[in-house]
Design a protein around this motif. Structure first.
Motif, short mmCIF file in Angstrom:
data_model
loop_
_atom_site.label_atom_id
_atom_site.label_comp_id
_atom_site.label_asym_id
_atom_site.label_seq_id
_atom_site.Cartn_x
_atom_site.Cartn_y
_atom_site.Cartn_z
N GLU A 83 1.74 15.42 -10.48
CA GLU A 83 1.28 14.35 -9.60
C GLU A 83 0.63 13.20 -10.38
O GLU A 83 0.58 12.07 -9.91
CB GLU A 83 0.26 14.91 -8.59
CG GLU A 83 0.88 15.60 -7.40
CD GLU A 83 1.56 14.63 -6.47
OE1 GLU A 83 0.90 13.71 -5.96
OE2 GLU A 83 2.77 14.78 -6.25
N ARG A 84 0.11 13.52 -11.57
CA ARG A 84 -0.57 12.49 -12.36
C ARG A 84 0.40 11.65 -13.18
O ARG A 84 0.00 10.65 -13.78
CB ARG A 84 -1.60 13.15 -13.30
CG ARG A 84 -2.64 14.01 -12.57
CD ARG A 84 -3.87 14.20 -13.41
NE ARG A 84 -3.63 14.97 -14.61
CZ ARG A 84 -3.89 16.27 -14.73
NH1 ARG A 84 -4.38 16.95 -13.71
NH2 ARG A 84 -3.66 16.91 -15.86
N LEU A 85 1.67 12.04 -13.20
CA LEU A 85 2.67 11.31 -13.97
C LEU A 85 3.33 10.25 -13.11
O LEU A 85 3.45 10.40 -11.89
CB LEU A 85 3.74 12.28 -14.49
CG LEU A 85 3.27 13.47 -15.33
CD1 LEU A 85 4.48 14.29 -15.77
CD2 LEU A 85 2.45 13.02 -16.53
N ASN B 95 1.06 15.44 -22.02
CA ASN B 95 0.09 15.56 -20.93
C ASN B 95 0.08 16.97 -20.34
O ASN B 95 -0.97 17.54 -20.05
CB ASN B 95 0.42 14.55 -19.82
CG ASN B 95 0.06 13.14 -20.21
OD1 ASN B 95 -0.84 12.92 -21.01
ND2 ASN B 95 0.76 12.15 -19.65
N ILE B 96 1.27 17.53 -20.18
CA ILE B 96 1.37 18.86 -19.58
C ILE B 96 0.86 19.92 -20.55
O ILE B 96 0.19 20.88 -20.15
CB ILE B 96 2.82 19.13 -19.15
CG1 ILE B 96 3.14 18.22 -17.95
CG2 ILE B 96 3.04 20.59 -18.80
CD1 ILE B 96 4.60 18.13 -17.61
N ARG C 165 7.88 11.79 -14.46
CA ARG C 165 7.99 13.12 -13.86
C ARG C 165 9.45 13.57 -13.79
O ARG C 165 9.78 14.71 -14.16
CB ARG C 165 7.39 13.10 -12.46
CG ARG C 165 7.35 14.45 -11.79
CD ARG C 165 6.93 14.40 -10.33
NE ARG C 165 5.72 13.63 -10.10
CZ ARG C 165 5.02 13.69 -8.97
NH1 ARG C 165 5.44 14.47 -7.98
NH2 ARG C 165 3.94 12.97 -8.81
N ALA C 166 10.31 12.69 -13.31
CA ALA C 166 11.72 13.04 -13.18
C ALA C 166 12.35 13.32 -14.54
O ALA C 166 13.11 14.28 -14.70
CB ALA C 166 12.47 11.92 -12.46
N ALA C 167 12.05 12.50 -15.52
CA ALA C 167 12.62 12.69 -16.86
C ALA C 167 12.21 14.03 -17.44
O ALA C 167 13.03 14.76 -18.01
CB ALA C 167 12.18 11.55 -17.78
N TYR C 168 10.92 14.37 -17.32
CA TYR C 168 10.44 15.64 -17.85
C TYR C 168 11.14 16.81 -17.17
O TYR C 168 11.60 17.75 -17.84
CB TYR C 168 8.93 15.75 -17.66
CG TYR C 168 8.38 17.08 -18.10
CD1 TYR C 168 8.00 17.30 -19.42
CD2 TYR C 168 8.27 18.14 -17.21
CE1 TYR C 168 7.53 18.53 -19.84
CE2 TYR C 168 7.79 19.39 -17.62
CZ TYR C 168 7.43 19.57 -18.93
OH TYR C 168 6.97 20.80 -19.34
N LEU C 169 11.21 16.78 -15.85
CA LEU C 169 11.81 17.90 -15.13
C LEU C 169 13.29 18.06 -15.46
O LEU C 169 13.76 19.17 -15.71
CB LEU C 169 11.64 17.70 -13.62
CG LEU C 169 10.21 17.89 -13.10
CD1 LEU C 169 10.10 17.39 -11.66
CD2 LEU C 169 9.79 19.35 -13.18
N LEU C 170 14.01 16.95 -15.48
CA LEU C 170 15.43 17.04 -15.78
C LEU C 170 15.69 17.61 -17.16
O LEU C 170 16.53 18.51 -17.33
CB LEU C 170 16.08 15.65 -15.67
CG LEU C 170 16.31 15.13 -14.25
CD1 LEU C 170 16.67 13.65 -14.28
CD2 LEU C 170 17.41 15.92 -13.55
N HIS C 171 14.93 17.14 -18.15
CA HIS C 171 15.20 17.59 -19.52
C HIS C 171 14.56 18.95 -19.83
O HIS C 171 15.22 19.83 -20.39
CB HIS C 171 14.70 16.55 -20.53
CG HIS C 171 15.04 16.91 -21.94
ND1 HIS C 171 16.32 16.90 -22.44
CD2 HIS C 171 14.24 17.33 -22.98
CE1 HIS C 171 16.31 17.27 -23.70
NE2 HIS C 171 15.06 17.55 -24.05
#
Length: 306
Positions: free
Chosen positions: A115-117, A159-160, A122-128
């Motif tokens: 939520e902080r991204l 960040n994560i 956020r989408a880029a991190y999740l996809l990759h």
């Protein structure tokens, strides 16, 4: 035959799309809307010109999720009390390796870090990182240069990692905590529960302004234990407990008169001490927590994306 193949192509992608959309949006209802919008676009598209249906669907769904996320962020500014992701029931039907990979990216603590991204970050991190999509494909889905895409993922990863939100807590430890929490609510005795909590334990509840619940975050053992052993004992005394996997970890749904009235789940530090207690009371977020395993589609992840 072509129509049947087109339908099969979409159904094959649906679990991954729903899993991606839920992680971006933190809402099963909004994720289903995004996937439905993707399906309608798929139906009206010239599919003979689409070389890679899975990539096309992923791109469309991602962009729709980003649009919905931007709208949702505006709405959450006026949200009453704490906002928590919609809880989902994710059945433990995967092998241990797949379960670890998927459950860590479903944890409420992880979703709150997302939520902080920024939406594209956020989408880029999740996809990759979660769905194993290559950098060139992620960049194409987001409409940006690959170099910019790599920077988004790198920044999100840092960040994560700093938040330590993605790690596995042994199942027996989770069950110990849940049992101690149930005992504290049932009897008011909090000694066993206290031993399993971090000194910095926090408790928050999401009622969405629709049901009575605390609006402030409780911090520290004294406040949290007093609330659990005194207030929850009074409020939850006649609820029926159902233990189930909630967002990749052991939690419980509480029922009254055939309706889900609360959901409780937890977050842990790397040493197994509970750092957060999450209570969802918003009825809109509990409506899908029936006995039919309503969250199984949202657990879709790397397995489907590969």
């Amino acid at each position: 035959m072509a129509q049947r193949d087109d339908a099969s192509a979409f159904e094959a992608a649906r679990p991954m799309l729903l899993g991606l959309a839920y992680r971006i949006l933190g809402s099963r209802a909004e994720a289903e809307d995004a996937v439905q919008d993707t399906y309608l676009k798929w139906q009206s598209a010239d599919r003979s010109a689409i070389e890679n249906p899975a990539s096309w669907l992923t791109t469309l769904c991602t962009r729709r999720c980003i649009d919905l996320l931007r709208s949702a962020r505006s709405a959450r500014v006026d949200y009453v009390g704490a906002w928590l992701p919609e809880p989902i029931h994710a059945p433990a039907e995967l092998d241990p390796g797949e379960r670890l990979s998927l459950s860590s990216s479903l944890q409420t603590a992880f979703l709150l870090v997302l939520e902080r991204l920024a939406p594209k970050e956020r989408a880029a991190y999740l996809l990759h990182e979660v769905f194993d999509v290559s950098y060139p494909e992620v960049a194409a889905a987001l409409g940006i240069q690959e170099s910019a895409c790599r920077k988004l993922v790198s920044r999100a990863r840092a960040n994560i990692a700093q938040s330590k939100a993605r790690h596995a807590t042994p199942l027996d430890r989770q069950e110990q905590l849940l049992a101690a929490f149930q005992t504290a609510v049932a009897s008011g005795g909090t000694e066993h529960l206290s031993a399993l909590l971090s000194e910095e334990i926090e408790l928050c509840a999401d009622g969405g302004g629709k049901v009575a619940t605390i609006l402030q975050v409780l911090r520290g053992k004294a406040e949290v234990l007093d609330f659990v052993g005194r207030a929850l004992r009074a409020y939850w005394g006649d609820y029926r407990w159902e233990v189930m996997d909630i967002n990749g970890g052991r939690g419980a749904v509480l029922w009254k008169d055939g309706s889900a009235v609360a959901c409780v789940s937890f977050a842990y530090d790397e040493h197994g001490a509970a750092t957060n207690i999450y209570i969802v009371r918003n009825p809109d977020k509990l409506s899908r927590l029936g006995g039919d395993g309503g969250g199984e589609g949202a657990q879709g992840g790397a397995r489907e994306a590969r």
